[in-house]
Design a protein around this motif. Structure first.
Motif, PDB file in Angstrom:
ATOM      1  N   LEU A 210       0.832  -1.208   0.000  1.00  0.00           N
ATOM      2  CA  LEU A 210       0.000   0.000   0.000  1.00  0.00           C
ATOM      3  C   LEU A 210       0.870   1.264   0.000  1.00  0.00           C
ATOM      4  O   LEU A 210       0.582   2.238  -0.695  1.00  0.00           O
ATOM      5  CB  LEU A 210      -0.881  -0.039   1.261  1.00  0.00           C
ATOM      6  N   LEU A 211       1.977   1.225   0.763  1.00  0.00           N
ATOM      7  CA  LEU A 211       2.842   2.406   0.879  1.00  0.00           C
ATOM      8  C   LEU A 211       3.897   2.480  -0.237  1.00  0.00           C
ATOM      9  O   LEU A 211       4.774   3.335  -0.196  1.00  0.00           O
ATOM     10  CB  LEU A 211       3.520   2.415   2.260  1.00  0.00           C
ATOM     11  N   SER A 212       3.790   1.584  -1.226  1.00  0.00           N
ATOM     12  CA  SER A 212       4.738   1.666  -2.349  1.00  0.00           C
ATOM     13  C   SER A 212       4.389   2.832  -3.272  1.00  0.00           C
ATOM     14  O   SER A 212       5.222   3.311  -4.026  1.00  0.00           O
ATOM     15  CB  SER A 212       4.724   0.360  -3.161  1.00  0.00           C
ATOM     16  N   GLY A 213       3.112   3.273  -3.230  1.00  0.00           N
ATOM     17  CA  GLY A 213       2.653   4.318  -4.152  1.00  0.00           C
ATOM     18  C   GLY A 213       2.192   3.748  -5.487  1.00  0.00           C
ATOM     19  O   GLY A 213       1.781   4.492  -6.373  1.00  0.00           O
ATOM     20  N   LYS A 214       2.263   2.422  -5.637  1.00  0.00           N
ATOM     21  CA  LYS A 214       1.898   1.811  -6.923  1.00  0.00           C
ATOM     22  C   LYS A 214       0.434   1.357  -6.977  1.00  0.00           C
ATOM     23  O   LYS A 214      -0.061   0.989  -8.040  1.00  0.00           O
ATOM     24  CB  LYS A 214       2.790   0.581  -7.182  1.00  0.00           C
ATOM     25  N   MET A 215      -0.242   1.361  -5.849  1.00  0.00           N
ATOM     26  CA  MET A 215      -1.624   0.864  -5.831  1.00  0.00           C
ATOM     27  C   MET A 215      -2.587   1.882  -6.446  1.00  0.00           C
ATOM     28  O   MET A 215      -2.416   3.092  -6.249  1.00  0.00           O
ATOM     29  CB  MET A 215      -2.064   0.558  -4.390  1.00  0.00           C
ATOM     30  N   ARG A 216      -3.558   1.377  -7.198  1.00  0.00           N
ATOM     31  CA  ARG A 216      -4.559   2.227  -7.841  1.00  0.00           C
ATOM     32  C   ARG A 216      -5.957   1.754  -7.434  1.00  0.00           C
ATOM     33  O   ARG A 216      -6.109   0.607  -7.002  1.00  0.00           O
ATOM     34  CB  ARG A 216      -4.432   2.117  -9.378  1.00  0.00           C
ATOM     35  N   PRO A 217      -6.994   2.592  -7.641  1.00  0.00           N
ATOM     36  CA  PRO A 217      -8.347   2.152  -7.256  1.00  0.00           C
ATOM     37  C   PRO A 217      -8.754   0.859  -7.952  1.00  0.00           C
ATOM     38  O   PRO A 217      -9.504   0.059  -7.401  1.00  0.00           O
ATOM     39  CB  PRO A 217      -9.248   3.311  -7.713  1.00  0.00           C
ATOM     40  N   LEU A 242      -5.735   5.070   0.042  1.00  0.00           N
ATOM     41  CA  LEU A 242      -5.095   5.574  -1.191  1.00  0.00           C
ATOM     42  C   LEU A 242      -4.927   7.088  -1.133  1.00  0.00           C
ATOM     43  O   LEU A 242      -3.925   7.641  -1.593  1.00  0.00           O
ATOM     44  CB  LEU A 242      -5.918   5.181  -2.417  1.00  0.00           C
ATOM     45  N   ARG A 243      -5.918   7.762  -0.583  1.00  0.00           N
ATOM     46  CA  ARG A 243      -5.851   9.225  -0.451  1.00  0.00           C
ATOM     47  C   ARG A 243      -4.705   9.598   0.505  1.00  0.00           C
ATOM     48  O   ARG A 243      -3.958  10.546   0.261  1.00  0.00           O
ATOM     49  CB  ARG A 243      -7.215   9.739   0.069  1.00  0.00           C
ATOM     50  N   ALA A 244      -4.578   8.828   1.591  1.00  0.00           N
ATOM     51  CA  ALA A 244      -3.479   9.092   2.539  1.00  0.00           C
ATOM     52  C   ALA A 244      -2.135   8.929   1.828  1.00  0.00           C
ATOM     53  O   ALA A 244      -1.231   9.760   1.979  1.00  0.00           O
ATOM     54  CB  ALA A 244      -3.569   8.129   3.722  1.00  0.00           C
ATOM     55  N   VAL A 245      -2.007   7.870   1.026  1.00  0.00           N
ATOM     56  CA  VAL A 245      -0.742   7.609   0.313  1.00  0.00           C
ATOM     57  C   VAL A 245      -0.453   8.763  -0.649  1.00  0.00           C
ATOM     58  O   VAL A 245       0.688   9.243  -0.741  1.00  0.00           O
ATOM     59  CB  VAL A 245      -0.822   6.256  -0.446  1.00  0.00           C
ATOM     60  N   GLU A 246      -1.498   9.242  -1.334  1.00  0.00           N
ATOM     61  CA  GLU A 246      -1.320  10.348  -2.290  1.00  0.00           C
ATOM     62  C   GLU A 246      -0.811  11.600  -1.561  1.00  0.00           C
ATOM     63  O   GLU A 246       0.135  12.261  -2.017  1.00  0.00           O
ATOM     64  CB  GLU A 246      -2.695  10.615  -2.922  1.00  0.00           C
ATOM     65  N   ARG A 247      -1.413  11.896  -0.412  1.00  0.00           N
ATOM     66  CA  ARG A 247      -0.985  13.099   0.329  1.00  0.00           C
ATOM     67  C   ARG A 247       0.423  12.909   0.931  1.00  0.00           C
ATOM     68  O   ARG A 247       1.208  13.854   0.984  1.00  0.00           O
ATOM     69  CB  ARG A 247      -2.009  13.434   1.415  1.00  0.00           C
ATOM     70  N   LEU A 248       0.738  11.688   1.362  1.00  0.00           N
ATOM     71  CA  LEU A 248       2.092  11.431   1.881  1.00  0.00           C
ATOM     72  C   LEU A 248       3.114  11.567   0.756  1.00  0.00           C
ATOM     73  O   LEU A 248       4.234  12.053   0.961  1.00  0.00           O
ATOM     74  CB  LEU A 248       2.173  10.033   2.512  1.00  0.00           C
ATOM     75  N   ASP A 249       2.716  11.148  -0.431  1.00  0.00           N
ATOM     76  CA  ASP A 249       3.615  11.266  -1.595  1.00  0.00           C
ATOM     77  C   ASP A 249       3.880  12.747  -1.903  1.00  0.00           C
ATOM     78  O   ASP A 249       5.026  13.154  -2.139  1.00  0.00           O
ATOM     79  CB  ASP A 249       2.981  10.546  -2.791  1.00  0.00           C
ATOM     80  N   GLN A 250       2.793  13.557  -1.858  1.00  0.00           N
ATOM     81  CA  GLN A 250       2.963  15.010  -2.102  1.00  0.00           C
ATOM     82  C   GLN A 250       3.904  15.604  -1.051  1.00  0.00           C
ATOM     83  O   GLN A 250       4.783  16.408  -1.360  1.00  0.00           O
ATOM     84  CB  GLN A 250       1.604  15.725  -2.012  1.00  0.00           C
ATOM     85  N   PHE A 251       3.727  15.172   0.197  1.00  0.00           N
ATOM     86  CA  PHE A 251       4.563  15.672   1.299  1.00  0.00           C
ATOM     87  C   PHE A 251       6.031  15.302   1.069  1.00  0.00           C
ATOM     88  O   PHE A 251       6.936  16.126   1.215  1.00  0.00           O
ATOM     89  CB  PHE A 251       4.045  15.085   2.627  1.00  0.00           C
ATOM     90  N   ALA A 252       6.258  14.040   0.682  1.00  0.00           N
ATOM     91  CA  ALA A 252       7.633  13.561   0.465  1.00  0.00           C
ATOM     92  C   ALA A 252       8.298  14.330  -0.676  1.00  0.00           C
ATOM     93  O   ALA A 252       9.471  14.706  -0.607  1.00  0.00           O
ATOM     94  CB  ALA A 252       7.613  12.065   0.159  1.00  0.00           C
ATOM     95  N   ARG A 253       7.528  14.572  -1.735  1.00  0.00           N
ATOM     96  CA  ARG A 253       8.085  15.308  -2.893  1.00  0.00           C
ATOM     97  C   ARG A 253       8.446  16.733  -2.512  1.00  0.00           C
ATOM     98  O   ARG A 253       9.530  17.224  -2.823  1.00  0.00           O
ATOM     99  CB  ARG A 253       7.029  15.369  -4.000  1.00  0.00           C
ATOM    100  N   LYS A 254       7.491  17.400  -1.823  1.00  0.00           N
ATOM    101  CA  LYS A 254       7.665  18.819  -1.504  1.00  0.00           C
ATOM    102  C   LYS A 254       8.824  19.032  -0.512  1.00  0.00           C
ATOM    103  O   LYS A 254       9.640  19.925  -0.690  1.00  0.00           O
ATOM    104  CB  LYS A 254       6.357  19.346  -0.903  1.00  0.00           C
ATOM    105  N   TYR A 256      11.233  16.712   0.647  1.00  0.00           N
ATOM    106  CA  TYR A 256      12.500  15.967   0.548  1.00  0.00           C
ATOM    107  C   TYR A 256      12.904  15.623  -0.890  1.00  0.00           C
ATOM    108  O   TYR A 256      13.980  15.058  -1.100  1.00  0.00           O
ATOM    109  CB  TYR A 256      12.395  14.652   1.341  1.00  0.00           C
ATOM    110  N   GLY A 257      12.020  15.905  -1.843  1.00  0.00           N
ATOM    111  CA  GLY A 257      12.314  15.471  -3.219  1.00  0.00           C
ATOM    112  C   GLY A 257      12.316  13.954  -3.335  1.00  0.00           C
ATOM    113  O   GLY A 257      13.035  13.388  -4.172  1.00  0.00           O
ATOM    114  N   LYS A 258      11.532  13.285  -2.491  1.00  0.00           N
ATOM    115  CA  LYS A 258      11.442  11.811  -2.484  1.00  0.00           C
ATOM    116  C   LYS A 258      10.010  11.397  -2.800  1.00  0.00           C
ATOM    117  O   LYS A 258       9.141  12.230  -2.988  1.00  0.00           O
ATOM    118  CB  LYS A 258      11.820  11.255  -1.105  1.00  0.00           C
ATOM    119  N   ARG A 259       9.768  10.078  -2.804  1.00  0.00           N
ATOM    120  CA  ARG A 259       8.416   9.557  -3.021  1.00  0.00           C
ATOM    121  C   ARG A 259       7.926   8.859  -1.752  1.00  0.00           C
ATOM    122  O   ARG A 259       8.709   8.619  -0.822  1.00  0.00           O
ATOM    123  CB  ARG A 259       8.403   8.577  -4.207  1.00  0.00           C
ATOM    124  N   VAL A 260       6.667   8.476  -1.764  1.00  0.00           N
ATOM    125  CA  VAL A 260       6.078   7.910  -0.536  1.00  0.00           C
ATOM    126  C   VAL A 260       6.788   6.632  -0.093  1.00  0.00           C
ATOM    127  O   VAL A 260       6.947   6.383   1.109  1.00  0.00           O
ATOM    128  CB  VAL A 260       4.551   7.690  -0.720  1.00  0.00           C
TER     129      VAL A 260
END
Ligand code: NAP
Length: 336
Positions: A210-217, A242-254, A256-260
């Protein structure tokens, strides 16, 4: 790679350990043996030297694949093998069995499948309500005294069970579930292990992908894949996770320049009391993300922001309890 000292083990263990449940295929819709061996060899190239496996993963298959890969690698002494005992299976049904009789028999099968004459970290997979903890601990102490195992561990034990165990045998490691979405150990087991110098090998680093960022609806799972019955992957919770993962991904990008995926594993490694994060992979390319996990850290303010994101998106969190195997039973009552 980062490394950690584990009691009883003379070489330091990598803080990211390779998890091989999916490599066994069972409850993961099958797996490919050749790709699995390549995944293990790739993990060694990336600095991983701790491999976590268990007899129950594919009813011996994961241990056999780990044994094959380590033999191909050639330097057994460089690898920290963590395997387990205390589950039995019949016709595909897995049950808990931590009797002394079972454990001293099981280790011989594991040694043969792993093509080795010692296990670095030997862990009781699940507490068995039908067997006194002292009996189980005594079996592990015997294996330790015989030189068949170097460190003793338990998995999925409560503090009370850990304390009973430690009254009868030394305990070096504990393996509880822990990841950004599964936090039950925070108030008790995690601080306890830290205080008592018990190294934790926490499992489910990516919350089963789930936290890989690869899961889709519309992601679908095949065969006996555990995610078909995992409540996090079912409505109404799945879209929220999935929404949590999307927001964590945005946070990581903004920030640290990383992904979830990087954020999830870095966060684990930065939690006080976490020794090793177990990352399940069965294809070599799934380990590409490891480089981006090392060499930075997450501070307290970021941890609070991460908690806020999860609190705002996952209103009805659920743990990994659905995975717990049953105790042995017989029609009229409990059997040993
Ligand atoms: P995990 O590490 O949370 O997730 C593993 C899954 O995530 C993989 O099988 C893969 O699924 C997906 N994945 C991994 N890397 C990926 C990447 N780069 N991109 C996209 N997807 C990726 O789960 P886990 O395997 O359940 O836990 C890790 C290990 O902990 C296990 O292998 C096992 O050794 C241990 N464990 C122990 C217990 C216990 O009771 N002691 C229980 C559970 C796990 P796909 O291959 O399907 O894409």
């Amino acid at each position: 790679m980062e490394y950690v000292k584990v009691n009883g083990i003379d070489r330091e263990a990598s803080r990211i350990g390779l998890g091989t449940w999916a490599i066994g295929g069972w409850m993961w819709g099958g797996s490919d043996a050749e790709s699995s061996v390549q995944t293990i060899l790739t993990s060694f190239e990336l600095g991983i030297n701790l491999v976590d496996t268990a007899p129950a993963y594919g009813m011996g298959m994961a241990e056999e694949i780990v044994g094959k890969a380590i033999t191909e690698f050639g330097a057994r002494a460089q690898i920290v093998i963590a395997t387990k005992a205390g589950l039995e299976w019949k016709d595909g049904d897995v049950r808990r069995n931590s009797t002394k009789e079972r454990i001293v028999h099981e280790i011989e099968d594991s040694l043969r499948r792993l093509q080795t004459d010692y296990i670095d970290i030997y862990q009781i997979h699940w507490p068995d309500p039908l067997v006194p903890v002292e009996e189980t601990a005594e079996a592990m102490r015997q294996l330790y005294n015989q030189g068949k195992i170097r460190a003793i561990g338990v998995s999925n034990y409560s503090i009370e069970q850990i304390e009973l165990f430690r009254a009868a045998a030394p305990l070096d490691t504990a393996q509880p579930p822990y990841n950004l979405f599964e936090r039950d150990i925070e108030p008790d087991v995690l601080p306890f292990c830290r205080q008592q110098s018990i190294t934790t090998l926490v499992y489910g680093a990516l919350c089963r992908g789930l936290l890989s960022g690869k899961m889709r609806p519309d992601t679908r799972f095949v065969g006996d894949d555990v995610r078909k019955i995992d409540p996090k992957f079912q409505p109404p919770r799945y879209p929220r996770y999935l929404r949590a993962v999307e927001r964590l991904d945005q946070f990581a990008r903004k920030h640290y320049g990383k992904r979830v995926i990087h954020l999830a594993v870095r966060w684990l490694l930065d939690q006080p009391g976490v020794g090793v994060a177990l990352w399940g992979a069965r294809r070599p390319e799934q380990l590409n993300a490891i480089d981006e996990v090392i060499g930075w850290s997450i501070d307290e303010a970021a941890c609070s922001a991460i908690d806020r994101i999860i609190g705002e998106t996952v209103m009805d969190p659920v743990g990994p309890q659905f995975m717990a195997p049953p105790a042995r039973k017989n029609c009229g009552g409990l059997e040993r």
